[in-house]
Design a protein around this motif. Structure first.
Motif, PDB file in Angstrom:
ATOM      1  N   SER A  16      14.244 -56.440 -49.933  1.00 22.69           N
ATOM      2  CA  SER A  16      14.228 -56.149 -48.498  1.00 22.69           C
ATOM      3  C   SER A  16      14.740 -54.728 -48.331  1.00 22.69           C
ATOM      4  O   SER A  16      15.297 -54.136 -49.273  1.00 22.69           O
ATOM      5  N   LYS A  42       7.142 -53.033 -44.327  1.00 21.90           N
ATOM      6  CA  LYS A  42       7.326 -54.485 -44.376  1.00 21.90           C
ATOM      7  C   LYS A  42       6.264 -55.142 -45.246  1.00 21.90           C
ATOM      8  O   LYS A  42       6.546 -56.110 -45.970  1.00 21.90           O
ATOM      9  N   GLU A  46       7.207 -57.519 -48.467  1.00 18.37           N
ATOM     10  CA  GLU A  46       6.861 -58.937 -48.417  1.00 18.37           C
ATOM     11  C   GLU A  46       5.771 -59.319 -49.400  1.00 18.37           C
ATOM     12  O   GLU A  46       5.745 -60.448 -49.906  1.00 18.37           O
TER      13      GLU A  46
END
Length: 291
Positions: A16, A42, A46
């Motif tokens: 993250s 992101k 992910e």
């Protein structure tokens, strides 16, 4: 700072990105005058990997990202180094790490190189595959409108059918990445059909400095132009599209609507020059960061 200091910087893989790291990533993008946003980072966190190097004060000063597509190939992108840390081999170190990790996973590394990066990547074993250009429209220009091609209608998207259509053209299922584009540039979410059969689609996303149309996948120049005509009428402000060099008819169509060339890119594959996608149906890529 010495080469030894650079070699001792820890390269970490991020599960993250903290708020401070997102701010650092945004600063790297802004310094390079690129277009990515936090939503783009992101996707890598992910669905792929973000490799990062931090300075002794904790600031993230270099990145590289990888994004796998199925079990055949993966993208490498977001090779960014803060200005004070450049020309010290840090980007090369990150690239070696990412390339080696993909090779260990039996995934062929693919990337889209700027002219400056192309020579560097050739020395790392990447070969030229095909080219595209980033085109930009600064302001909306009213162009003479022609009638839609006979038999082609542009409708709301049937996502299940779109994913299958795209996978056949791209060479892998990328629904995870495409689904992440949903809602980011609604005016560019278009699917063209002829007699009930999909003949093309495009998506898009908001960016730091411009909206970005892509991918654009279509079975003909006519279908591609019909989709773009609908999208461009509804999008205000600056727009990017990364168009395959081979699509000269669509380039002329976009030139009439105020687009000009910004920079070329070369798609490169590690250890090969054989492309995975369908050249006939690939009009515009998502962007060099995503493929």
């Amino acid at each position: 700072m010495s080469a030894m200091d650079i070699s001792e910087l820890e390269i970490s893989i991020k599960a993250s990105l903290s708020p401070s790291e997102l701010a650092d990533a945004g600063a790297l993008v802004a310094e390079a005058n690129w277009n990515q946003t936090a939503e783009d980072w992101k996707v890598f966190v992910e669905r792929g990997r973000v490799y990062a190097a931090h300075a002794p004060d904790g600031r993230m000063v270099a990145t590289t990202a990888t994004l796998p597509y199925g079990d055949r190939f993966a993208w490498i992108s977001m090779v960014l180094v803060a200005g004070a840390w450049r020309r010290r081999g840090l980007a090369t170190r990150l690239m070696h790490r990412a390339t080696d990790d993909l090779a260990a996973a039996r995934l062929v590394p693919v990337l889209d190189a700027t002219p400056d990066g192309r020579a560097v990547y050739r020395n790392l074993g990447y070969q030229d595959c095909w080219g595209f250009h980033r085109l930009k429209r600064e302001q909306k220009r009213i162009a003479a409108l022609s009638s839609a091609p006979a038999g082609i209608t542009v409708d709301a998207i049937d996502w299940t059918r779109l994913y299958a259509f795209d996978a056949a053209a791209f060479g892998a299922d990328r629904r995870g990445v495409l689904s992440g584009l949903r809602g980011r540039l609604p005016a560019a979410e278009l699917m063209a059909q002829s007699e009930g059969r999909i003949v093309g689609f495009c998506l898009g996303r908001n960016g730091r400095i411009a909206s970005h149309i892509g991918p654009l996948v279509a079975e003909s120049d006519a279908a591609a132009c019909a989709i773009l005509a609908h999208a461009l009428k509804a999008i205000e402000g600056p727009v990017f599209i990364d168009l395959a060099d081979a699509k000269s008819a669509v380039w002329l169509f976009l030139e009439e609507r105020g687009f000009g060339r910004v920079r070329p890119f070369t798609r490169m594959i590690h250890g090969s020059s054989k492309r995975f996608d369908d050249a006939a149906r690939t009009f515009a890529v998502i962007g060099p960061e995503f493929g």
